[in-house]
Design a protein around this motif. Structure first.
Motif, PDB file in Angstrom:
ATOM      1  N   ALA A   2      43.042  88.720 114.387  1.00 40.42           N
ATOM      2  CA  ALA A   2      42.815  87.567 115.261  1.00 40.42           C
ATOM      3  C   ALA A   2      43.769  87.574 116.451  1.00 40.42           C
ATOM      4  N   SER A   3      45.059  87.787 116.179  1.00 39.44           N
ATOM      5  CA  SER A   3      46.012  87.736 117.288  1.00 39.44           C
ATOM      6  C   SER A   3      45.800  88.914 118.231  1.00 39.44           C
ATOM      7  N   SER A   4      45.323  90.045 117.708  1.00 33.33           N
ATOM      8  CA  SER A   4      45.049  91.192 118.579  1.00 33.33           C
ATOM      9  C   SER A   4      43.854  90.921 119.493  1.00 33.33           C
ATOM     10  N   ARG A  17      40.256  89.851 124.601  1.00 36.43           N
ATOM     11  CA  ARG A  17      38.828  89.869 124.243  1.00 36.43           C
ATOM     12  C   ARG A  17      38.317  88.498 123.841  1.00 36.43           C
ATOM     13  N   ASN A  18      39.223  87.606 123.470  1.00 29.14           N
ATOM     14  CA  ASN A  18      38.822  86.269 123.053  1.00 29.14           C
ATOM     15  C   ASN A  18      39.916  85.288 123.499  1.00 29.14           C
ATOM     16  N   LEU A  42      43.241  81.662 117.859  1.00 29.58           N
ATOM     17  CA  LEU A  42      43.557  83.055 117.533  1.00 29.58           C
ATOM     18  C   LEU A  42      45.003  83.370 117.928  1.00 29.58           C
ATOM     19  N   ALA A  43      45.436  82.808 119.058  1.00 27.13           N
ATOM     20  CA  ALA A  43      46.817  83.050 119.510  1.00 27.13           C
ATOM     21  C   ALA A  43      47.814  82.501 118.499  1.00 27.13           C
TER      22      ALA A  43
END
Lengths: 134, 344
Positions: B310-312, B318-319, B324-325
């Motif tokens: 998620a963090s990647s 990409r998102n 996600l961050a």
């Protein structure tokens, strides 16, 4: 971890382009825009912590030195490459794959020393991550 | 020039192609649900006339948004086929209606299924926990929770046609496949080397247990992924992580502390002893607590893989979803849990 400045910039962008425009209430909308403005100032004040990285590198240096003695020059302890965390990953993998050859006593001693270093690395990361309650 | 159609208008036209005898199709109560990390979810009420009758149907649309969490393991077509296969079984699930592969319509594949009436209290919130605790005191929901899992694990998955999702070999193969799957997600994320995670992965590989038997496993069986109606489970949802594997994998998830922060009840809804007694009675399986402990540690690795992925996605641009961050801070926390479970 994603660098703090980068995260702040993304939060500011989200406040300006996603959150604030979607708020109908004028007061709340102005607060969201103002939060973005303030975070821009904060972003200029932020410097990444260097103490964490230094402590991690010291823990890595120490474990490599101990492993070199413990494993007495065995192939497992030989580490190449600039990224010391990547090198430790390689040592861990080789230690498990050569466990039988090394014998349980040496494996256990080396694994215990590595785990001690891993705990030290974790404690450094947790200095930032454990503060986040949200 | 034709004006750009809104999402409800596109869906209405799609329904018309699937319901050729329907007249005057209209959508109401169209809602884009918050939540859902890997898919966009819309619910709405569709109404149309057919053979002189007015028909009204609650529907739920699940759409692939592109670069999102678990994209590699959460193929919509596969989810659709799983739900289709489960329709004829005793496991309560929403009925699926149509799958659309063409991204031209909504920007990605999607499928439409029945909207099950009921509620999904959020088990992470105080209000949600209170609702589950009240239901637990009334007594009906805990039994429904166990019975539904027992039904899932007693399912003849070959007869139901669910073997298309992959069948592991005997012994340790299930655990090793599961480790390999999440390890590949970590590798694909391009995350920097993480020695604590490497130690965790190596320990998991060295200690993989043999599966007691193979069953159809949900992979995330907990409150929050179950629709509740009248103190009973009306449907099991979130079919993204299902596998043919060791039923103890689901049992471990239920037993895990990961799903009940601040609640004394498993999954916020059932007493531990009650769950173990009734699960074993209903399935005839013996709950092996050592194996469950192993799978609980595997779940910690899986969570790490989720958060790294998620963090990647966010770090790579990409998102842009800030949720996600936030997961960049979850990685050390879950690795800390795993390290403590391994004794360091």
């Amino acid at each position: 971890m994603i660098p703090a400045k980068r995260l702040l910039d993304e939060v500011i962008t989200s406040l300006r382009t996603v959150i604030a425009p979607a708020i109908v209430d004028p007061y709340a909308k102005s607060q969201a825009f103002m939060a973005a403005v303030i975070l821009e100032f904060v972003s200029h004040q932020v410097t990444e912590r260097s103490d964490i990285e230094s402590a991690k590198q010291a823990a890595l240096d120490s474990v490599f030195a101990d492993l070199a003695k413990l494993l007495d020059g065995a192939e497992i302890a030989k580490v190449d490459g600039d990224n010391r965390e990547g090198r430790l990953c390689g040592v861990i993998e080789r230690l498990y794959s050569q466990r039988e050859k090394l014998g349980e006593e040496i494996f256990t001693r080396a694994n215990r020393r590595i785990r001690q270093a891993l705990r030290e690395l974790l404690e450094q990361d947790l200095k930032v991550a454990a503060q986040n309650k949200g | 020039m034709k004006a750009k159609q809104s999402t409800p208008e596109i869906i209405r036209d799609f329904l018309q192609t699937k319901l050729p005898n329907a007249r005057d199709i209209s959508l109401s109560e169209f809602t884009h649900l918050a939540g859902g990390w890997s898919h966009e979810i819309y619910v709405f009420k569709a109404r149309w006339r057919e053979n002189g009758e007015t028909i009204e149907s609650g529907m739920c649309l699940r759409k692939d948004p592109g670069a999102a969490l678990l994209r590699e393991f959460s193929d919509l077509k596969s989810q659709y086929r799983v739900l289709e296969a489960l329709e004829a079984t005793e496991v309560p699930t929403p009925r699926v209606y149509w799958y659309e592969d063409d991204p031209a319509l909504l920007g990605g594949p999607f499928f439409i299924m029945e909207k099950i009436e009921g509620e999904v209290p959020n088990p992470w919130s105080r209000a949600g926990k209170e609702k589950y605790a009240e239901a637990a005191r009334r007594g009906k929901l805990p039994l429904s929770f166990v019975e539904t899992l027992a039904r899932l694990h007693s399912l003849d998955w070959r007869a139901a046609g669910l073997d298309f999702i992959g069948v592991p070999g005997e012994g340790k193969d299930f655990a090793l496949r599961e480790i390999a799957k999440w390890e590949s997600l970590i590798a694909e994320s391009g995350h920097k080397p993480e020695p604590v995670l490497t130690e965790l992965l190596m320990w998991l590989k060295a200690n993989a247990p043999a599966a007691q038997r193979l069953a159809f496993v949900h992979g995330a069986y907990r409150t929050g992924n179950l629709i509740i109606r009248d103190d009973a489970i009306a449907a099991v949802i979130d079919w993204e992580l299902q596998v043919i594997g060791d039923p103890m994998y689901d049992v471990a998830y239920v037993l895990s502390d990961l799903n009940r922060e601040g609640s004394a009840l498993l999954s916020c809804v059932v007493e531990r002893e009650y769950f173990l007694e009734h699960y074993q009675r209903l399935t005839g399986l013996r709950v092996d607590l050592d194996v469950c402990r192993y799978y609980e540690i595997l779940y910690m690795m899986r969570s790490t893989a989720f958060w790294i992925s998620a963090s990647s996605l966010f770090a790579d641009g990409r998102n842009k979803d800030l949720r996600l961050a936030r997961t960049t801070y979850s990685v050390p926390v879950v690795l800390d849990m795993a390290a403590k479970a391994l004794g360091f």
